[in-house]
Enzyme design. Structure first.
Site, PDB file in Angstrom:
ATOM      1  N   GLY A 173       0.819  -1.214   0.000  1.00  0.00           N
ATOM      2  CA  GLY A 173       0.000   0.000   0.000  1.00  0.00           C
ATOM      3  C   GLY A 173       0.848   1.257   0.000  1.00  0.00           C
ATOM      4  N   CYS A 174       1.883   1.263   0.828  1.00  0.00           N
ATOM      5  CA  CYS A 174       2.742   2.444   0.937  1.00  0.00           C
ATOM      6  C   CYS A 174       3.528   2.664  -0.358  1.00  0.00           C
ATOM      7  CB  CYS A 174       3.685   2.304   2.120  1.00  0.00           C
ATOM      8  SG  CYS A 174       2.798   2.180   3.685  1.00  0.00           S
ATOM      9  N   THR A 175       3.900   1.572  -1.013  1.00  0.00           N
ATOM     10  CA  THR A 175       4.615   1.675  -2.288  1.00  0.00           C
ATOM     11  C   THR A 175       3.701   2.287  -3.338  1.00  0.00           C
ATOM     12  OG1 THR A 175       6.038  -0.195  -1.753  1.00  0.00           O
ATOM     13  CG2 THR A 175       5.801   0.358  -4.086  1.00  0.00           C
ATOM     14  N   ALA A 182       3.293   6.007  -2.569  1.00  0.00           N
ATOM     15  CA  ALA A 182       4.517   6.771  -2.862  1.00  0.00           C
ATOM     16  C   ALA A 182       4.718   6.899  -4.375  1.00  0.00           C
ATOM     17  CB  ALA A 182       5.724   6.099  -2.211  1.00  0.00           C
TER      18      ALA A 182
END
Length: 157
Positions: free
Chosen positions: A47-49, A52
């Site tokens: 999710g964070c990838t 970002a």
């Protein structure tokens, strides 16, 4: 200790954190520009990838509209450097290992994960105006589709 959530018009808590190159970045150093400050739980998670990468892809147009973007997680600068390299990220990644900045933005605390209440990073995004005031505060944002929604909220699309 939980901090009250921030809302539009509140002063944005200032901070100075280390980026993935070891340089210090402070919010007050960006006065005169609008700054998107977003908090995410961990570099190199799916999710964070996605989030970002979405911010990176949008960065040129955000900068063109006068916005800087700062992504903040508890990860150490070395891990952030790997994250940047692996995903070819172009935004500024900052390390908040003791979560003090997250706490000042109420972006760390109780959240529900897989039906359990846990302490953790609350995925949140703030837009800070040129004077250092909160223009937009969004808590519990979704990793996917968030940047597109933010752009709409800011009238950039």
């Amino acid at each position: 200790m939980s901090t009250a959530r921030l809302a539009a018009g509140d002063p944005a808590p200032d901070f100075t954190l280390t980026d993935d190159t070891g340089a210090e970045v402070s919010l007050s150093g960006l006065r005169g520009r609008k700054v998107v400050v977003y908090f995410y739980p961990a570099a190199m998670t799916p999710g964070c990838t996605k989030q970002a990468c979405d911010f990176s892809e949008s960065l040129d147009s955000l900068k063109g509209s006068g916005y800087e973007v700062l992504g903040i997680s508890p990860d150490k600068p070395e891990k952030l450097a790997k994250f940047r390299e692996k995903e070819s990220l172009t935004l500024t990644l900052l390390s908040d290992p003791d979560k003090a900045v997250m706490e000042s933005y109420a972006a760390f605390g109780e959240k529900t994960m897989y039906g359990k209440t846990v302490q953790g990073v609350i995925r949140s995004t703030f837009v800070v105006d040129e004077e250092g005031k909160i223009e937009l505060a969004q808590y519990n944002v979704k990793a996917t589709g968030h940047v597109a929604k933010l752009r709409r909220d800011l009238g950039l699309d």
